[in-house]
Motif scaffolding. Structure first.
Motif, short mmCIF file in Angstrom:
data_model
loop_
_atom_site.label_atom_id
_atom_site.label_comp_id
_atom_site.label_asym_id
_atom_site.label_seq_id
_atom_site.Cartn_x
_atom_site.Cartn_y
_atom_site.Cartn_z
N LEU A 63 12.41 29.63 10.37
CA LEU A 63 12.71 28.54 11.31
C LEU A 63 14.18 28.22 11.20
CD1 LEU A 63 9.86 27.87 9.63
CD2 LEU A 63 9.78 25.99 11.25
N THR A 69 15.04 23.76 14.64
CA THR A 69 13.57 23.65 14.70
C THR A 69 13.04 22.76 13.58
OG1 THR A 69 13.45 25.85 15.68
CG2 THR A 69 11.43 24.99 14.72
N ILE A 125 10.87 19.34 14.01
CA ILE A 125 9.55 19.08 13.39
C ILE A 125 9.61 17.77 12.60
CG2 ILE A 125 7.86 19.90 11.71
CD1 ILE A 125 8.71 22.78 12.44
N ARG A 175 5.14 24.16 9.74
CA ARG A 175 5.59 25.23 10.63
C ARG A 175 4.64 25.38 11.82
NH1 ARG A 175 4.99 28.18 14.16
NH2 ARG A 175 5.67 30.31 14.44
N SER A 195 5.68 23.57 15.02
CA SER A 195 6.99 23.80 15.64
C SER A 195 6.91 23.79 17.17
CB SER A 195 7.60 25.11 15.15
OG SER A 195 6.80 26.21 15.52
N VAL A 220 12.14 30.27 16.18
CA VAL A 220 11.05 30.31 15.21
C VAL A 220 10.53 31.73 15.24
CG1 VAL A 220 8.89 29.25 14.48
CG2 VAL A 220 10.41 28.03 16.05
#
Lengths: 484, 484
Positions: free
Chosen positions: A287, A291, A295, A351, A354, A397
């Motif tokens: 990532l 990103t 998040i 993750r 994302s 990502v």
């Protein structure tokens, strides 16, 4: 493919004969009236209340999770509960040259399940039964509408699991996974959906039922039709049952590791080395800082923001800790600024968020390119260059262990803003192809990537693809004009 | 399919125009004279000395390693050295509706590569170059005529290996493995050939060149044509280059284990338990006492003869010894009369000789059925019953971990003797199907199993297979009348 706009649009008017045999009151006048030349008698007789034309319901089934735009009105939706329902629907549509869109949970990202104006929608969400789990043969028989995570949970009860795990695993369906050959986080260790499908039952365009594959580990009888239907995006038939393979759950808990890098290119080099090493991770995700920040802003959990990129992954099995340590050593050798074993798996869970996080930040225009893992560093360097050339920030990502990148960009909601974003995504896609890559690793073609198809496939390849489509769906009623 | 006997047979006679452009003296009069209506000018112009019609040479390419009988004469053999040669050959044959047989090393066991009377033979044995090994991406690019063991050895130099390993690994070719989706001993751990093919270059029936697949781990662009051509037995196109996947060599030496059982059914139960356990072997083979005795008689090495059956296998990797011990415990729980870790891998090497040993003992009529591993004990019990009913002794060798059985029987070389053996094999094949099995796990259909095809595939499945064949080879020149 010419059925899409094949004069199905009548005038608003008399609707009487379309509703004659309805027994649930869900047929309404609006949809039927827009296509008044169509006689639904046979369809409603076969499906009763499972064929619905009420606009407020039908409209829920007309789009998927992509940015593909649907305009017009579908004739109605078949809420199939059996293979026979699907066969009735396709047989009816086939006899009338009516285009059909097929959908599971509508989580597709490329407009593969978007409806057709004047078309029929077949929904498989009600065919959601796990028919059988055979632990000795590590096989499960499922209907297409089973939620992927539900199958995985049922397998867990037998010490097994279903490896394909797209990020939408809690909402997407196994049938949709098969129709798109879905990927996910664990592909680096376990391959893609097609590696886990043993046999299929498929309703063909004309309503006939085809059985493919076998329950045996090896089977070389005829062409591999199972693999042909996996990833065919609803263009060759409708999957109504699948026998999928399961895998033994690894021993012990997974070990989560992470490493920060100054930039994506260095992280990409680390990934190349990790994948070439014997320490194979089950998850290996990359990532960029943009990103991670998104998040953390949208779903705050205390994530630290890396200078350039965060590599996060998991190892499993009896040597999970040793493998994770070996991976961290490779990260350090490739310039990781900091790296460690994590106390829990919260980084992997973060993750998975994302996509909604970037969407919430307005980054909705995405690609799904793939490159050989050895080209990852070049790819990331190229993406940075393209971002600079276009003057648009790119969030990246990646299912890095597979070389599968989702670059996302923001676009003001104006034609010129969207065009600028599309132009940037096109450049990234062409870059991936120049590095021996692919225009789509796991999302499929659908409507959204249709224009990119000739960038990857030459004339001969497209000819052969179309010859197969024509052989199996000569009237072109199944998801016409998409996929291939 | 109608091209096979499409009036290609002229009378013996004038051969002048067929030899006009030959420049090597390898064209002779005999073959051409049998088919004097054919004008080879264009073919010899394109291929020069690589098109050979000399009977003493051509006849070497007219049969494979099966019991399929060839009668008649092929027109000649193309000893292709490039994709262009293959394209020239197919283009020429296509324009004239001439049937084409395709061959690598001729090790096939079902008559898939047998020539056609009046047909053209395309041999790929000279296209035997390993074009590239890319260790970082674990990919190798090879021509089809590379010997499988040579690719494996080349991969070893990079710490990698090529998992598919049919028993004929030292003589068969990668192209043939791909065309038949070959299996082998290591499938229980690594799957079949199709799991190891990333991309193909294929010459189509009309001479056009098709490229399928990608070098990426994930690729969902269009239908999976790579998987369609794998196992298509020369009926859809000729593979002229392949990108195959490689795997990291496991750490340490393999551990070989063995267990004796009173009978095959008990050994089958043990296999079911082993495969369902976490101790996954890389090799798991089962031989009945008759087979072990045959190997020891033909290739004496001091093997002990079990009362009923010998299970032999290997584990690999850092926990190989512990996994082997766990497997032996499962064998004992299933009634093994004796079991142990072996000092070396000689038992696995001996197992690779079962086919020549049984053939030397006159057992040449074989099947290649598969069943789900959970049905192995039932299958073996049924085979014993069938053997008794027919009054013919059956020797069984199985890739037991895959549920893939090769039962072999002796047949006196008389029509009635062969018919009796065939009837027994047919019963075994039907038994496998009744246990959710397959008529062929790894050998293919070819000529030999053509009559069994409708036992496994229903009318719809055969229709779809033929529709694909017709779409890609509308004139039916490629390996007509076989495969599907």
């Amino acid at each position: 493919m010419e059925t899409h706009d094949s004069g199905l649009h009548g005038n608003e008017g008399d609707t009487a004969d379309t509703d004659d045999t309805a027994d649930t009151g869900t047929n309404n006048t609006r949809a039927a009236s827009a296509h008044s030349t169509i006689d639904f008698t046979d369809l409603t007789a076969a499906l009763r209340g499972r064929f619905v034309t009420e606009r407020s319901i039908v409209s829920l089934y007309e789009t998927d999770s992509s940015r593909a735009v649907f305009s017009g009105e579908a004739l109605g939706v078949v809420l199939a509960t059996s293979a026979e329902d699907v066969a009735s629907a396709l047989g009816w549509a086939h006899a009338r040259n009516i285009p059909v869109s097929v959908r599971g949970a509508g989580t597709g990202l490329v407009g593969g399940a978007t409806a057709y104006d004047g078309g029929l929608i077949v929904s498989l969400e009600r065919m959601n039964r796990i028919v059988e789990i055979a632990p000795q043969d590590r096989l499960a028989t499922v209907q297409p509408g089973v939620i992927t995570a539900d199958l995985d949970a049922a397998a867990h009860e037998h010490g097994l699991f279903f490896p394909p795990d797209p990020a939408s695993v809690h909402t997407c369906t196994v049938g949709g996974n098969i129709a798109t050959n879905a990927g996910g986080l664990r592909c680096v260790a376990h391959g893609v959906t097609s590696d886990w499908v043993a046999a299929l039952t498929v309703v063909l365009a004309d309503g006939r039922v085809l059985r493919t594959g076998a329950r045996t580990r090896k089977n070389v009888v005829g062409y591999d039709l199972t693999r042909l239907f996996v990833g065919s995006e609803g263009t060759l038939g409708v999957i109504v049952e699948a026998v999928v393979r399961l895998e033994s759950l690894p021993e012990g808990d997974p070990v989560t590791f992470w490493a920060d890098f100054d930039g994506l290119a260095a992280a990409g080099s680390a990934v190349t080395d990790i994948v070439a090493s014997p320490s194979r991770p089950e998850v290996l995700e990359l990532l960029d800082a943009f990103t991670v920040r998104a998040i953390e802003e949208v779903f705050p959990s205390g994530m630290r923001i890396p200078a350039g990129a965060l590599l996060v992954g998991q190892t499993v099995g009896p040597h999970a800790a040793a493998h994770a340590e070996a991976i961290l050593t490779l990260c350090e050798a490739n310039g990781a600024t900091e790296s460690a074993i994590a106390a829990d798996d919260s980084l992997v869970e973060a993750r998975r968020k994302s996509n909604p996080a970037l969407s919430a930040r307005g980054l909705k225009i995405a690609c799904d390119v793939g490159v050989p893992v050895s080209r990852l560093a070049e790819m990331f360097a190229g993406v940075a260059e393209i971002s600079e050339q276009h003057g648009i920030e790119v969030a990246s990502v990646a299912h890095a262990g597979d070389g599968n990148l989702h670059c996302k960009v923001a676009a003001p909601d104006t034609p010129s803003g969207i065009a600028a974003a599309d132009a940037l995504i096109d450049d990234i896609t062409r870059l991936a192809l120049s590095l021996d890559g692919t225009i789509t690793g796991e999302h499929g073609i659908g409507q959204v990537k249709q224009h990119e198809l000739p960038w990857q496939l030459d004339e001969v390849a497209i000819d052969v693809q179309r010859a197969i489509k024509d052989a199996l769906d000569p009237r072109g009623i199944l998801t016409p004009g998409r996929g291939i």
